[in-house]
Design a protein around this motif. Structure first.
Motif, mmCIF file in Angstrom:
data_model
loop_
_atom_site.group_PDB
_atom_site.id
_atom_site.type_symbol
_atom_site.label_atom_id
_atom_site.label_comp_id
_atom_site.label_asym_id
_atom_site.label_seq_id
_atom_site.Cartn_x
_atom_site.Cartn_y
_atom_site.Cartn_z
ATOM 1 N N ALA A 109 0.848 -1.203 0.000
ATOM 2 C CA ALA A 109 0.000 0.000 0.000
ATOM 3 C C ALA A 109 0.879 1.247 0.000
ATOM 4 C CB ALA A 109 -0.925 0.002 1.214
ATOM 5 N N GLN A 110 1.964 1.176 0.766
ATOM 6 C CA GLN A 110 2.891 2.297 0.850
ATOM 7 C C GLN A 110 3.610 2.517 -0.470
ATOM 8 O OE1 GLN A 110 5.125 1.494 4.314
ATOM 9 N NE2 GLN A 110 5.687 3.629 4.628
ATOM 10 N N ALA A 119 -3.189 8.009 -3.161
ATOM 11 C CA ALA A 119 -3.393 7.064 -2.059
ATOM 12 C C ALA A 119 -3.322 5.640 -2.598
ATOM 13 C CB ALA A 119 -4.752 7.316 -1.407
ATOM 14 N N GLY A 120 -2.681 4.761 -1.831
ATOM 15 C CA GLY A 120 -2.607 3.348 -2.216
ATOM 16 C C GLY A 120 -3.530 2.550 -1.313
ATOM 17 N N VAL A 121 -4.169 1.525 -1.867
ATOM 18 C CA VAL A 121 -5.073 0.712 -1.058
ATOM 19 C C VAL A 121 -4.882 -0.762 -1.411
ATOM 20 C CG1 VAL A 121 -6.968 1.018 -2.723
ATOM 21 C CG2 VAL A 121 -7.496 0.378 -0.387
ATOM 22 N N VAL A 122 -4.878 -1.611 -0.391
ATOM 23 C CA VAL A 122 -4.803 -3.060 -0.627
ATOM 24 C C VAL A 122 -5.888 -3.742 0.197
ATOM 25 C CG1 VAL A 122 -3.356 -5.129 -0.582
ATOM 26 C CG2 VAL A 122 -2.284 -2.897 -0.904
ATOM 27 N N SER A 224 -11.711 -5.487 10.311
ATOM 28 C CA SER A 224 -11.459 -4.049 10.208
ATOM 29 C C SER A 224 -10.114 -3.765 9.547
ATOM 30 C CB SER A 224 -11.508 -3.401 11.587
ATOM 31 O OG SER A 224 -10.509 -3.997 12.389
ATOM 32 N N ASP A 225 -9.165 -4.703 9.688
ATOM 33 C CA ASP A 225 -7.893 -4.406 9.023
ATOM 34 C C ASP A 225 -7.747 -5.189 7.720
ATOM 35 O OD1 ASP A 225 -7.703 -6.774 10.288
ATOM 36 O OD2 ASP A 225 -5.835 -6.379 11.364
ATOM 37 N N ASP A 226 -8.893 -5.540 7.114
ATOM 38 C CA ASP A 226 -8.837 -6.215 5.813
ATOM 39 C C ASP A 226 -8.388 -5.260 4.722
ATOM 40 O OD1 ASP A 226 -9.583 -8.585 6.752
ATOM 41 O OD2 ASP A 226 -11.617 -8.583 5.967
ATOM 42 N N MET A 227 -8.536 -3.972 4.993
ATOM 43 C CA MET A 227 -8.159 -3.002 3.975
ATOM 44 C C MET A 227 -7.084 -2.081 4.511
ATOM 45 S SD MET A 227 -10.487 -0.818 1.460
ATOM 46 C CE MET A 227 -11.386 0.031 2.637
ATOM 47 N N VAL A 228 -5.975 -2.023 3.791
ATOM 48 C CA VAL A 228 -4.878 -1.169 4.228
ATOM 49 C C VAL A 228 -4.790 0.016 3.279
ATOM 50 C CG1 VAL A 228 -2.414 -1.090 4.715
ATOM 51 C CG2 VAL A 228 -3.657 -3.237 4.990
ATOM 52 N N ILE A 229 -4.839 1.228 3.821
ATOM 53 C CA ILE A 229 -4.781 2.429 2.986
ATOM 54 C C ILE A 229 -3.549 3.233 3.375
ATOM 55 C CG2 ILE A 229 -5.954 4.579 2.339
ATOM 56 C CD1 ILE A 229 -8.583 3.233 3.098
ATOM 57 N N SER A 230 -2.849 3.732 2.378
ATOM 58 C CA SER A 230 -1.657 4.529 2.661
ATOM 59 C C SER A 230 -1.695 5.796 1.808
ATOM 60 C CB SER A 230 -0.420 3.695 2.314
ATOM 61 O OG SER A 230 0.728 4.484 2.398
ATOM 62 N N GLY A 231 -1.274 6.907 2.391
ATOM 63 C CA GLY A 231 -1.121 8.137 1.606
ATOM 64 C C GLY A 231 -2.391 8.932 1.371
ATOM 65 N N GLU A 232 -3.431 8.733 2.242
ATOM 66 C CA GLU A 232 -4.649 9.548 2.056
ATOM 67 C C GLU A 232 -4.301 11.037 2.060
ATOM 68 O OE1 GLU A 232 -6.091 6.804 5.490
ATOM 69 O OE2 GLU A 232 -4.161 7.389 4.651
ATOM 70 N N ARG A 233 -3.275 11.385 2.850
ATOM 71 C CA ARG A 233 -2.913 12.814 2.969
ATOM 72 C C ARG A 233 -2.489 13.390 1.628
ATOM 73 N NH1 ARG A 233 -0.215 14.427 8.469
ATOM 74 N NH2 ARG A 233 -0.100 16.314 7.217
ATOM 75 N N ASN A 234 -1.934 12.536 0.750
ATOM 76 C CA ASN A 234 -1.531 13.034 -0.579
ATOM 77 C C ASN A 234 -2.715 13.667 -1.307
ATOM 78 O OD1 ASN A 234 1.029 12.057 -0.174
ATOM 79 N ND2 ASN A 234 0.733 10.183 -1.353
ATOM 80 N N LEU A 235 -3.913 13.137 -1.033
ATOM 81 C CA LEU A 235 -5.088 13.615 -1.779
ATOM 82 C C LEU A 235 -5.512 15.017 -1.325
ATOM 83 C CD1 LEU A 235 -7.192 10.333 -2.035
ATOM 84 C CD2 LEU A 235 -5.500 11.238 -3.626
#
Length: 338
Positions: A109-110, A119-122, A224-235
């Motif tokens: 994700a990172q 933002a990256g998401v897995v 709840s941790d099935d989805m990992v999101i990284s970099g929301e702040r970039n948006l």
């Protein structure tokens, strides 16, 4: 209707220019950048046709035009020249593999967010509900940490508050009993078996094991941790997505609730290869100015999840598509047993 090559060339030039600077594109600029030897009048006619077909629209304040969701769709499906990304360059910059699958997924994700600057998401594989072994660690009187190790090496912790106080020796004995008799089963199966066997166990040991089984099955059911999101702040620095309170709120809701994203990623795991969801066209994307580029990834040849980049509809698709594609391949290989 099939667009002729002139219309395709102009639409491609318009979308690329608009992605680059976000300003409506006028006929004069198009005649320069498209490389076509056409009169401004001809270009205006073709643009009027494209507008009638719903591929471009004119914001009322300007003479130029901008792509519609439909224009983006035809652009990504048929007009895009995807840049080649060197897999080895990416791999040497980003070490994905770790002994813990969940950490490897977080790294992916990172990697998506740092390469794309969005933002990256897995969406991670549904966790196996079986455990390989457990361990009890005494934190203080009547507070015990339950450590659950899954067959793939993922580790989860849960805090147990107990009625009785247990000695370290009792904790080791209880963990050994569970591991020797039930290792490799799901906690639900253990619950059923324990009921029959509790009579042979001392009361306080029995209640500790029951507490562990309850906490264990809760831990395994927690998605709840099935989805990992990284970099929301970039948006936040993407003006198309954060220029007003309404779109900011929509964006935060999306990351907060996650269900819409889950749905979108779930749909894309049923397809092969890279897919592009364009806001305003796909009802799975919560915002008109947002697009999501996804690809499924595999473990040992079986598709187990999806990953992607979330960014503005006005993104450099030719750059983002290979990033998503290569990350999916690298993650598949990092999670598979070679």
């Amino acid at each position: 209707m099939q667009l002729d090559t002139r219309a395709q060339t102009l639409l491609k030039a318009l979308v690329e220019r608009y992605i680059a600077d976000g300003l409506p594109v006028g006929s004069r600029a198009l005649s320069k950048i498209s490389g076509l030897d056409l009169s401004p009048a001809t270009i205006r006619n073709i643009m009027a046709d494209l507008e009638e077909l719903g591929y471009v629209s004119s914001p009322h304040t300007s003479a130029g035009r901008i792509p519609t969701p439909r224009g983006y769709r035809i652009f990504v499906d048929t007009l895009l020249t995807v840049r080649h990304l060197d897999e080895h360059m990416v791999e040497s910059r980003m070490r994905l593999q770790t002994p813990q699958p969940q950490k490897t997924i977080a790294n992916a994700a990172q990697m998506l967010s740092s390469l794309s600057q969005f933002a990256g998401v897995v969406l991670s594989p549904r966790r196996e509900s079986v455990f390989q072994q457990i361990e009890f660690l005494r934190l203080s009187e009547k507070r015990i940490l339950l450590v659950i190790v899954a067959p793939g090496g993922d580790v989860q912790n849960r805090l147990l508050l107990t009625e009785a106080d247990y000695t370290p020796a009792q904790l080791v004995q209880s963990a050994n009993y569970i591991n020797q008799n039930y290792g490799g089963l799901s906690f639900d199966a253990v619950r059923v078996r324990l009921q029959g066997e509790l009579r042979q166990l001392r009361d306080d040991m029995g209640s500790l094991m029951q507490a562990a089984v309850e906490a264990g099955s809760e831990a395994m059911a927690d998605h709840s941790d099935d989805m990992v999101i990284s970099g929301e702040r970039n948006l936040l620095s993407v003006s198309d997505l954060s220029s007003n309170m309404h779109s900011l709120r929509q964006m935060f809701d999306m990351f907060e609730q996650k269900t819409g994203l889950m749905q979108l990623l779930d749909v894309s795991s049923k397809a092969t290869g890279v897919q592009i969801f364009i806001g305003g066209e796909s009802n799975l994307v919560p915002m008109d100015e947002m697009s999501v580029v996804t690809a499924p990834y595999e473990v040992n040849g079986k598709i187990v999840g999806t990953l992607g980049v979330i960014g503005p509809t006005r993104m450099a698709y030719e750059r983002v598509i290979p990033i998503v594609d290569i990350t999916a391949k690298l993650l598949s290989s990092a999670l598979s047993h070679h």
